[in-house]
Enzyme design. Structure first.
Site, PDB file in Angstrom:
ATOM      1  N   HIS A  41       0.921  -1.208  -0.173  1.00 50.48           N
ATOM      2  CA  HIS A  41      -0.068   0.010   0.081  1.00 50.48           C
ATOM      3  C   HIS A  41       0.929   1.205   0.077  1.00 50.48           C
ATOM      4  CE1 HIS A  41       1.124  -0.657   4.211  1.00 50.48           C
ATOM      5  NE2 HIS A  41       0.982   0.732   4.354  1.00 50.48           N
ATOM      6  N   HIS A 124       5.772   6.644  -1.033  1.00 51.03           N
ATOM      7  CA  HIS A 124       6.654   5.306  -1.189  1.00 51.03           C
ATOM      8  C   HIS A 124       5.714   3.986  -1.049  1.00 51.03           C
ATOM      9  CE1 HIS A 124       6.754   5.822   3.535  1.00 51.03           C
ATOM     10  NE2 HIS A 124       7.017   4.642   3.140  1.00 51.03           N
TER      11      HIS A 124
END
EC number: 3.1.4.58
Length: 190
Positions: A41, A124
């Site tokens: 995620h 990220h």
């Protein structure tokens, strides 16, 4: 109290590319915990441990967020933690729509009474958690070279159409996540 965060679930096409990248990195089992595909995620806001009523207020705010869908691109590999890295991640190509969405999520969280950590948003996708001290000097060298050698990594674009509220269960082998609610994003701007 519920440990929670708001994140973008990754589309399958990005998950596949990230998993291939992860497999190419020399991540010794004794010092690295690669991210399982079901946990991939992009975190928008880590909420910490919150009472259920506060998360309910946030849930209602996220339902009315009204942000558009957008394309996400991943690029490069890096690490967090300076001289003693604690994680390896795939970077994200800067995107105005993503930054806008993250600001709206943070605003909704604060409006629900959640105090967020004061740190710059660095989008990220975590590939692995590291215990750098447990790596031998040759293992550190191999991993550092692999990270540098994968700076050309890219994946996407992939359309992001939803965000989700997750519960996190910390465990010995790493955290496990449960999706509590999903919120569809609107159509992209014309």
């Amino acid at each position: 109290m519920i440990r929670a965060f708001v994140a973008l679930p990754l589309p399958e096409t990005l998950c596949q590319r990230v998993m291939l990248l992860e497999q190419m990195l020399p991540l010794p089992r004794h010092a690295a915990r690669p991210a399982p595909p079901e946990t991939l995620h992009l975190t928008l806001a880590f909420l910490g441990s919150q009472p259920a009523p506060v998360l309910e207020d946030l849930h209602h705010a996220l339902e009315g967020l009204g942000a558009p869908s957008f394309d996400l691109r991943l690029r490069g590999v890096d690490r967090f933690g300076g001289d003693t890295p604690r994680s390896v991640h795939a970077g994200v190509v800067p995107c105005g729509a993503l930054a806008h969405l993250q600001r709206k999520v943070a605003q909704a969280a604060r409006g629900a009474g959640i105090t967020l950590e004061r740190r710059r948003f660095v989008p990220h996708v975590t590939l692995a958690r590291l215990d750098w001290r447990r790596l031998s000097p040759p293992e550190r060298e191999r991993l550092s070279l692999a990270i540098a050698g994968n700076g050309h990594f890219s994946a996407g674009p992939a359309r992001i159409t939803a965000l989700a509220l997750y519960r996190s269960y910390p465990g010995k082998g790493g955290s496990h996540h449960e999706e509590l609610a999903r919120y569809d994003l609107g159509p992209p701007p014309p």
